[in-house]
Design a protein around this motif. Structure first.
Motif, mmCIF file in Angstrom:
data_model
loop_
_atom_site.group_PDB
_atom_site.id
_atom_site.type_symbol
_atom_site.label_atom_id
_atom_site.label_comp_id
_atom_site.label_asym_id
_atom_site.label_seq_id
_atom_site.Cartn_x
_atom_site.Cartn_y
_atom_site.Cartn_z
ATOM 1 N N ARG A 60 2.855 -4.924 -3.465
ATOM 2 C CA ARG A 60 1.586 -4.343 -3.954
ATOM 3 C C ARG A 60 1.085 -3.399 -2.873
ATOM 4 O O ARG A 60 0.927 -3.809 -1.725
ATOM 5 C CB ARG A 60 0.561 -5.449 -4.209
ATOM 6 N N PRO A 61 0.850 -2.122 -3.210
ATOM 7 C CA PRO A 61 0.394 -1.186 -2.177
ATOM 8 C C PRO A 61 -1.056 -1.455 -1.775
ATOM 9 O O PRO A 61 -1.858 -1.920 -2.580
ATOM 10 C CB PRO A 61 0.526 0.189 -2.837
ATOM 11 N N GLY A 62 -1.366 -1.174 -0.528
ATOM 12 C CA GLY A 62 -2.726 -1.360 -0.029
ATOM 13 C C GLY A 62 -2.964 -0.430 1.148
ATOM 14 O O GLY A 62 -2.184 0.502 1.388
ATOM 15 N N ALA A 63 -4.018 -0.708 1.906
ATOM 16 C CA ALA A 63 -4.422 0.202 2.987
ATOM 17 C C ALA A 63 -3.341 0.358 4.058
ATOM 18 O O ALA A 63 -3.211 1.414 4.675
ATOM 19 C CB ALA A 63 -5.724 -0.303 3.613
ATOM 20 N N ILE A 64 -2.572 -0.713 4.305
ATOM 21 C CA ILE A 64 -1.443 -0.589 5.229
ATOM 22 C C ILE A 64 -0.201 -0.349 4.367
ATOM 23 O O ILE A 64 0.065 -1.121 3.446
ATOM 24 C CB ILE A 64 -1.268 -1.891 6.056
ATOM 25 N N GLY A 65 0.529 0.723 4.640
ATOM 26 C CA GLY A 65 1.661 1.064 3.776
ATOM 27 C C GLY A 65 2.878 1.483 4.558
ATOM 28 O O GLY A 65 3.029 1.162 5.739
ATOM 29 N N GLU A 66 3.716 2.236 3.835
ATOM 30 C CA GLU A 66 5.003 2.656 4.397
ATOM 31 C C GLU A 66 4.855 3.329 5.759
ATOM 32 O O GLU A 66 5.554 2.980 6.714
ATOM 33 C CB GLU A 66 5.650 3.621 3.397
ATOM 34 N N THR A 67 3.921 4.275 5.871
ATOM 35 C CA THR A 67 3.771 5.031 7.119
ATOM 36 C C THR A 67 3.469 4.113 8.289
ATOM 37 O O THR A 67 4.094 4.206 9.350
ATOM 38 C CB THR A 67 2.595 6.034 6.990
ATOM 39 N N GLU A 68 2.501 3.222 8.090
ATOM 40 C CA GLU A 68 2.077 2.346 9.182
ATOM 41 C C GLU A 68 3.197 1.375 9.570
ATOM 42 O O GLU A 68 3.403 1.093 10.753
ATOM 43 C CB GLU A 68 0.830 1.546 8.782
ATOM 44 N N ILE A 69 3.933 0.865 8.560
ATOM 45 C CA ILE A 69 5.006 -0.097 8.842
ATOM 46 C C ILE A 69 6.184 0.610 9.511
ATOM 47 O O ILE A 69 6.735 0.148 10.505
ATOM 48 C CB ILE A 69 5.455 -0.820 7.546
ATOM 49 N N GLN A 70 6.533 1.792 8.965
ATOM 50 C CA GLN A 70 7.677 2.540 9.501
ATOM 51 C C GLN A 70 7.448 2.956 10.959
ATOM 52 O O GLN A 70 8.385 2.991 11.751
ATOM 53 C CB GLN A 70 7.924 3.795 8.640
ATOM 54 N N THR A 71 6.195 3.227 11.320
ATOM 55 C CA THR A 71 5.896 3.625 12.694
ATOM 56 C C THR A 71 6.284 2.533 13.686
ATOM 57 O O THR A 71 6.786 2.828 14.774
ATOM 58 C CB THR A 71 4.376 3.919 12.842
ATOM 59 N N ILE A 72 6.080 1.281 13.300
ATOM 60 C CA ILE A 72 6.405 0.216 14.265
ATOM 61 C C ILE A 72 7.779 -0.402 14.014
ATOM 62 O O ILE A 72 8.309 -1.081 14.875
ATOM 63 C CB ILE A 72 5.309 -0.873 14.328
ATOM 64 N N LEU A 73 8.355 -0.166 12.815
ATOM 65 C CA LEU A 73 9.718 -0.653 12.527
ATOM 66 C C LEU A 73 10.549 0.519 11.999
ATOM 67 O O LEU A 73 10.898 0.567 10.814
ATOM 68 C CB LEU A 73 9.673 -1.782 11.482
ATOM 69 N N PRO A 74 10.905 1.474 12.881
ATOM 70 C CA PRO A 74 11.539 2.707 12.412
ATOM 71 C C PRO A 74 12.918 2.515 11.783
ATOM 72 O O PRO A 74 13.345 3.348 10.976
ATOM 73 C CB PRO A 74 11.630 3.568 13.682
ATOM 74 N N SER B 279 -5.353 -6.539 -0.565
ATOM 75 C CA SER B 279 -4.388 -6.361 0.523
ATOM 76 C C SER B 279 -3.030 -5.852 0.023
ATOM 77 O O SER B 279 -2.662 -6.056 -1.131
ATOM 78 C CB SER B 279 -4.172 -7.708 1.227
ATOM 79 N N THR B 280 -2.322 -5.192 0.926
ATOM 80 C CA THR B 280 -0.912 -4.860 0.714
ATOM 81 C C THR B 280 -0.154 -6.186 0.667
ATOM 82 O O THR B 280 -0.458 -7.092 1.437
ATOM 83 C CB THR B 280 -0.382 -4.083 1.940
ATOM 84 N N ILE B 281 0.827 -6.314 -0.249
ATOM 85 C CA ILE B 281 1.691 -7.508 -0.224
ATOM 86 C C ILE B 281 3.117 -7.054 0.077
ATOM 87 O O ILE B 281 3.626 -6.140 -0.589
ATOM 88 C CB ILE B 281 1.660 -8.274 -1.560
ATOM 89 N N ILE B 282 3.731 -7.665 1.091
ATOM 90 C CA ILE B 282 5.106 -7.267 1.424
ATOM 91 C C ILE B 282 6.050 -8.470 1.495
ATOM 92 O O ILE B 282 5.636 -9.593 1.768
ATOM 93 C CB ILE B 282 5.184 -6.487 2.763
ATOM 94 N N ASP B 283 7.310 -8.168 1.239
ATOM 95 C CA ASP B 283 8.388 -9.129 1.447
ATOM 96 C C ASP B 283 9.208 -8.597 2.617
ATOM 97 O O ASP B 283 9.951 -7.617 2.468
ATOM 98 C CB ASP B 283 9.231 -9.230 0.164
ATOM 99 N N LYS C 110 -1.888 6.099 -2.066
ATOM 100 C CA LYS C 110 -0.962 5.418 -2.989
ATOM 101 C C LYS C 110 -1.585 4.150 -3.558
ATOM 102 O O LYS C 110 -1.353 3.801 -4.712
ATOM 103 C CB LYS C 110 0.346 5.097 -2.273
ATOM 104 N N ALA C 111 -2.387 3.475 -2.738
ATOM 105 C CA ALA C 111 -3.046 2.259 -3.225
ATOM 106 C C ALA C 111 -4.078 2.615 -4.304
ATOM 107 O O ALA C 111 -4.167 1.941 -5.338
ATOM 108 C CB ALA C 111 -3.710 1.518 -2.072
ATOM 109 N N ILE C 112 -4.830 3.680 -4.078
ATOM 110 C CA ILE C 112 -5.837 4.094 -5.065
ATOM 111 C C ILE C 112 -5.150 4.526 -6.365
ATOM 112 O O ILE C 112 -5.563 4.142 -7.460
ATOM 113 C CB ILE C 112 -6.726 5.235 -4.501
ATOM 114 N N GLU C 113 -4.068 5.300 -6.220
ATOM 115 C CA GLU C 113 -3.312 5.763 -7.390
ATOM 116 C C GLU C 113 -2.790 4.565 -8.201
ATOM 117 O O GLU C 113 -2.858 4.557 -9.422
ATOM 118 C CB GLU C 113 -2.131 6.590 -6.879
ATOM 119 N N ASN C 114 -2.293 3.559 -7.492
ATOM 120 C CA ASN C 114 -1.780 2.342 -8.132
ATOM 121 C C ASN C 114 -2.886 1.621 -8.917
ATOM 122 O O ASN C 114 -2.694 1.213 -10.064
ATOM 123 C CB ASN C 114 -1.188 1.427 -7.043
#
Ligand code: TXA
Ligand code: MG
Length: 330
Positions: free
Chosen positions: A186-200, A171-175, A315-319
């Motif tokens: 920790r990057p995962g399937a849900i990332g910057e794009t998905e989070i930014q879309t709902i919290l611009p 999983s993605t880990i966020i603070d 990004k998760a795969i690259e990580n």
């Protein structure tokens, strides 16, 4: 020993350690509030004693019972993405039964997994379950019950089959404790794009390698590696033999036409990780395909450089790839 969910719940309630399916990777579950059960997880995995365990819950309401407080952003993201492949750093009160699982840290990492079998178990037990990935420390995370059995075998009290993990990466880990900023630990399937879309309006930072070890101790250790050492294929030194070449489907055509030119044909095994045009499929089978190279019993593997793209999954795969590749000289 494979167990039905009902029996696994019984076992877990009595302090046993059971491998359970999740949508990311299989977890090695134990009662998060039971010090003996937690100690067994560390022993079975041979996990460094200062590396805390993610705690799993079945609902926001259950997390609330253990948290000191839950920030507005965290709450919003939980409502949007959970159950799902994302975990949250959450402050604990000054006394907490979860301190065994967090190795004494004053924050826990909490996740609501999106897997019907695991959710059934969590609801039945009604106590959070600590569950790191169900692999020996330093090995790849398992995405099927067969992978769990191969790695941990009889050292565990049982396992529950829930089919292939759907996502295939942890999983993605966020603070998300602050108002203006979210840190991806920790990057995962849900990332910057998905989070930014709902919290611009929130700024999203990725934790740097310099401070990642402090934020999530697990990132300090070499992770996810098969036994066969893997290196980037060096540009200028292509005359390899007796080796595995890891690549993507797209690279295969070019690679085959170049093979005669650049590689000795001497005992070269080609292993594809999948197609960059189908990253969900590639991610799902990533660890399984990587661990399969050990069966070839060759001394070394080389990975062709890949442009994974810009999505959160890329990004998760690259990580993960970066953690798998040996950065020393060979
Ligand atoms: O998808 C996942 O998250 C899977 C499934 C089983 O849920 N679990 C998983 O756990 O990947 P694990 O233990 O392999 O990775 C957890 C990471 C480690 O890097 C650990 O150091 C960090 O999270 N971590 C766990 N609890 C923490 C805490 N309280 N504070 C800081 N870091 C923590
Ligand atoms: Mg792990």
């Amino acid at each position: 020993m494979r167990l039905p969910a009902e029996e696994a719940s019984e076992f877990l309630t009595h302090g046993k350690v059971i491998a359970v399916p999740t949508e990311t990777v299989y977890g090695l579950a134990a009662l998060a509030t039971n010090p003996q059960a937690i100690a067994k997880v560390f022993e079975i995995k041979n996990r460094p004693a200062d590396n805390p365990l993610i705690c799993h819950f079945y609902s926001l309401e259950q997390i609330e019972k253990f948290a000191a407080s839950i920030s507005g952003n965290t709450r919003f993201l939980i409502k949007h993405f959970s159950p799902g492949p994302i975990s949250y750093l959450i402050d604990l009160p000054s006394e907490s039964p979860l301190f065994f699982a967090t190795c004494g840290r004053k924050q826990m990492i909490a996740r609501i997994p999106d897997h019907p079998v695991f959710l059934t178990i969590l609801k039945k037990i009604n106590v959070p379950l600590a569950a790191p990935s169900a692999n020996t420390s330093g090995r790849v995370s398992p995405t099927s019950i067969e992978m769990v059995e191969k790695d941990l075998g009889n050292n565990i009290d049982g396992s529950v089959d829930g089919g292939y993990s759907k996502i295939g990466l942890e999983s993605t880990i966020i603070d998300a404790r602050s108002v203006n900023q979210i840190i991806i630990l920790r990057p995962g399937a849900i990332g910057e794009t998905e989070i930014q879309t709902i919290l611009p309006d929130v700024s999203i930072q990725r934790v740097t390698s310099a401070n990642s070890a402090e934020a999530t101790p697990g990132s300090r250790y070499t992770h996810y590696a098969p036994k066969t050492p893997i290196y980037w294929l060096p540009e200028e030194h292509r005359l390899v033999s007796n080796a595995i070449i890891l690549h993507t489907d797209e690279q295969l055509k070019d690679f085959k036409s170049e093979q005669g030119k650049y590689f000795s044909k001497n005992n070269i095994h080609l292993v594809s990780l999948g197609s960059v045009n189908n990253l969900p499929e590639l991610a799902q089978h990533f660890y399984e395909r990587l661990s399969s190279i050990d069966l070839l019993q060759l001394p070394i593997a080389f990975m062709l450089k890949v442009n994974w793209g810009n999505s959160s999954l890329s990004k998760a795969i690259e990580n993960r790839m970066d953690k798998i590749i040996q950065h020393s000289e060979f």
